[in-house]
Every structure is written in structure tokens, then in C-alpha cells.
Design a protein around this motif. Sequence first.
Motif, PDB file in Angstrom:
ATOM      1  N   LEU A 140       0.791  -1.230   0.000  1.00 39.54           N
ATOM      2  CA  LEU A 140       0.000   0.000   0.000  1.00 39.54           C
ATOM      3  C   LEU A 140       0.826   1.285   0.000  1.00 39.54           C
ATOM      4  O   LEU A 140       0.261   2.372  -0.096  1.00 39.54           O
ATOM      5  CB  LEU A 140      -0.912   0.020   1.229  1.00 39.54           C
ATOM      6  CG  LEU A 140      -2.022  -1.014   1.241  1.00 39.54           C
ATOM      7  CD1 LEU A 140      -2.673  -1.061   2.612  1.00 39.54           C
ATOM      8  CD2 LEU A 140      -3.038  -0.716   0.157  1.00 39.54           C
TER       9      LEU A 140
ATOM     10  N   GLN B 126      -3.724   3.479  -2.698  1.00 41.01           N
ATOM     11  CA  GLN B 126      -4.800   2.790  -1.995  1.00 41.01           C
ATOM     12  C   GLN B 126      -6.005   2.636  -2.914  1.00 41.01           C
ATOM     13  O   GLN B 126      -6.215   3.436  -3.817  1.00 41.01           O
ATOM     14  CB  GLN B 126      -5.200   3.554  -0.735  1.00 41.01           C
ATOM     15  CG  GLN B 126      -5.719   4.962  -1.005  1.00 41.01           C
ATOM     16  CD  GLN B 126      -6.187   5.679   0.245  1.00 41.01           C
ATOM     17  OE1 GLN B 126      -6.822   5.072   1.110  1.00 41.01           O
ATOM     18  NE2 GLN B 126      -5.879   6.964   0.336  1.00 41.01           N
TER      19      GLN B 126
ATOM     20  N   PRO C  84      -9.471   1.392  -1.430  1.00 39.77           N
ATOM     21  CA  PRO C  84     -10.381   0.766  -0.463  1.00 39.77           C
ATOM     22  C   PRO C  84     -11.720   0.411  -1.091  1.00 39.77           C
ATOM     23  O   PRO C  84     -12.216   1.106  -1.981  1.00 39.77           O
ATOM     24  CB  PRO C  84     -10.542   1.845   0.608  1.00 39.77           C
ATOM     25  CG  PRO C  84     -10.238   3.131  -0.096  1.00 39.77           C
ATOM     26  CD  PRO C  84      -9.233   2.804  -1.150  1.00 39.77           C
TER      27      PRO C  84
ATOM     28  N   GLY D 186      -5.696  -0.528   4.318  1.00 45.22           N
ATOM     29  CA  GLY D 186      -6.129  -0.239   2.965  1.00 45.22           C
ATOM     30  C   GLY D 186      -7.522  -0.702   2.604  1.00 45.22           C
ATOM     31  O   GLY D 186      -7.982  -0.457   1.487  1.00 45.22           O
ATOM     32  N   ASP D 187      -8.232  -1.361   3.512  1.00 45.01           N
ATOM     33  CA  ASP D 187      -9.566  -1.872   3.210  1.00 45.01           C
ATOM     34  C   ASP D 187     -10.663  -0.820   3.353  1.00 45.01           C
ATOM     35  O   ASP D 187     -11.649  -0.847   2.620  1.00 45.01           O
ATOM     36  CB  ASP D 187      -9.917  -3.063   4.110  1.00 45.01           C
ATOM     37  CG  ASP D 187      -9.065  -4.284   3.838  1.00 45.01           C
ATOM     38  OD1 ASP D 187      -8.512  -4.395   2.725  1.00 45.01           O
ATOM     39  OD2 ASP D 187      -8.952  -5.133   4.743  1.00 45.01           O
TER      40      ASP D 187
ATOM     41  N   PHE E  77     -11.702   3.390   3.986  1.00 49.70           N
ATOM     42  CA  PHE E  77     -11.354   4.808   3.978  1.00 49.70           C
ATOM     43  C   PHE E  77     -12.266   5.439   5.023  1.00 49.70           C
ATOM     44  O   PHE E  77     -13.468   5.602   4.801  1.00 49.70           O
ATOM     45  CB  PHE E  77     -11.606   5.399   2.585  1.00 49.70           C
ATOM     46  CG  PHE E  77     -11.137   6.811   2.423  1.00 49.70           C
ATOM     47  CD1 PHE E  77      -9.832   7.077   2.074  1.00 49.70           C
ATOM     48  CD2 PHE E  77     -12.015   7.865   2.605  1.00 49.70           C
ATOM     49  CE1 PHE E  77      -9.383   8.384   1.915  1.00 49.70           C
ATOM     50  CE2 PHE E  77     -11.587   9.173   2.445  1.00 49.70           C
ATOM     51  CZ  PHE E  77     -10.268   9.433   2.096  1.00 49.70           C
TER      52      PHE E  77
ATOM     53  N   LEU F 294     -10.613   7.483  -5.629  1.00 48.40           N
ATOM     54  CA  LEU F 294     -10.229   6.116  -5.270  1.00 48.40           C
ATOM     55  C   LEU F 294     -11.157   5.057  -5.866  1.00 48.40           C
ATOM     56  O   LEU F 294     -10.850   3.873  -5.820  1.00 48.40           O
ATOM     57  CB  LEU F 294     -10.177   5.966  -3.745  1.00 48.40           C
ATOM     58  CG  LEU F 294      -9.217   6.916  -3.021  1.00 48.40           C
ATOM     59  CD1 LEU F 294      -9.317   6.715  -1.509  1.00 48.40           C
ATOM     60  CD2 LEU F 294      -7.793   6.737  -3.511  1.00 48.40           C
TER      61      LEU F 294
END
Length: 191
Positions: free
Chosen positions: A26, A30, A32, A55-56, A58, A82
Motif C-alpha cells: 500500500l 490505496q 479501499p 487499505g480496506d 477509507f 479512489l
Amino acid sequence: MQLGNERFVSGAPRHPRQDVERRTELANGQAPDVALLGCSDSRLAAEIIFDKGLGDLFVVRNAGQVVSDSVLASLEYAVAVLGTPLIVVLAHDACGAVQAAIDIDAPDARPLPPYIAGHIARIRPAVRKSGSHDPEVVGLAHLEQTVQALVERSELISDAIAAGTLAVVGANYRLLEGRVVPDVVLGSIES
């Protein structure tokens, strides 16, 4: 999200993606899967209650998960930059911000400091709308209004829902049992 919460509730979390390899992976970016607007209550650590890793998620937090310009900017960043397909608005029982919005009308209520009073004022419409002084009833009304405010105030979020690229889920976390219960769903969460 539901599977991770079930692992947490059952006492068998996996603590995934929390190692050196994931951190290294990461370092340069990222992506997410979920943006989460939650209450800043110390008992509501999203990565823990959903058994997620680096990173899963935000995560954006403030007292009472109140929509503000900085919250909208952060969530729009998650969606537009993202590519996050899901926003979860996470409320919880026994919320101090919700209770403060209820208590402000009490005859013996002490005046709140200015920044707290301004923040709590954004929860007050839920007290009026619900017609209740029950924190759970007011909390649910506030959750519904928060989800609606995201859609009404952000054209980007509203357009993404209409395009089928984003869903928004309003959910409540039950402190004692650790379970997250979805209450409001906008858009499609099938995937």
C-alpha cells in the motif's frame, strides 16, 4: 463487511492484511472497497468491528457522524478518486452526541461550549423529526437524515448512486453485542 462483523461478534477475528507485506503493497497507493463515515466514539473502531486490514476502509469520523464540508470532501475523494463503490454511515447506540442533542432542551441543561453546540445543532433536526427523547429513536432518525444529507448535498454522490456505481448504507452498531445492523440502503449493494 457482514462476514468480518460476524467474525468479530463470534470472537474469531482473523486480523487480515495487517502485516509488513500489506504495508509495503500500500505504500504507493490505496483502493479501499468501502468509505466509512462513523462516530468518533472510542468504542467504534471500524477496522476492528469489521475485521478489516490496512487499505480496506477509507474512514472519516466525527462525533455523531455529522455531515460537514470536510466529510463531504473526504467521501467525494473516496468515490471520485479512489473509485470506492460503497459508503457506510455507521451510527451506534448510546451515542453521546445524540444524547447531547436531546438533553439541550432540558430545563437544567448547562450551556455547551460553542464548537460543541454548533456540532450538536446538526443532530437537533432528528430530535424534532422523531418527536422523541429516546436516544435509539433519535439516533435512527439522525442516521436516516445523515444518509439523505450525503445525497442531497453532494451531486457527485447522488450521480454515482443514480449511475449504479455507488451504494450508501446507513447502519447501527450495537455496543454490547458488537453487531452491525443495516437500516438504510440507497443504491445497489449486490456484487
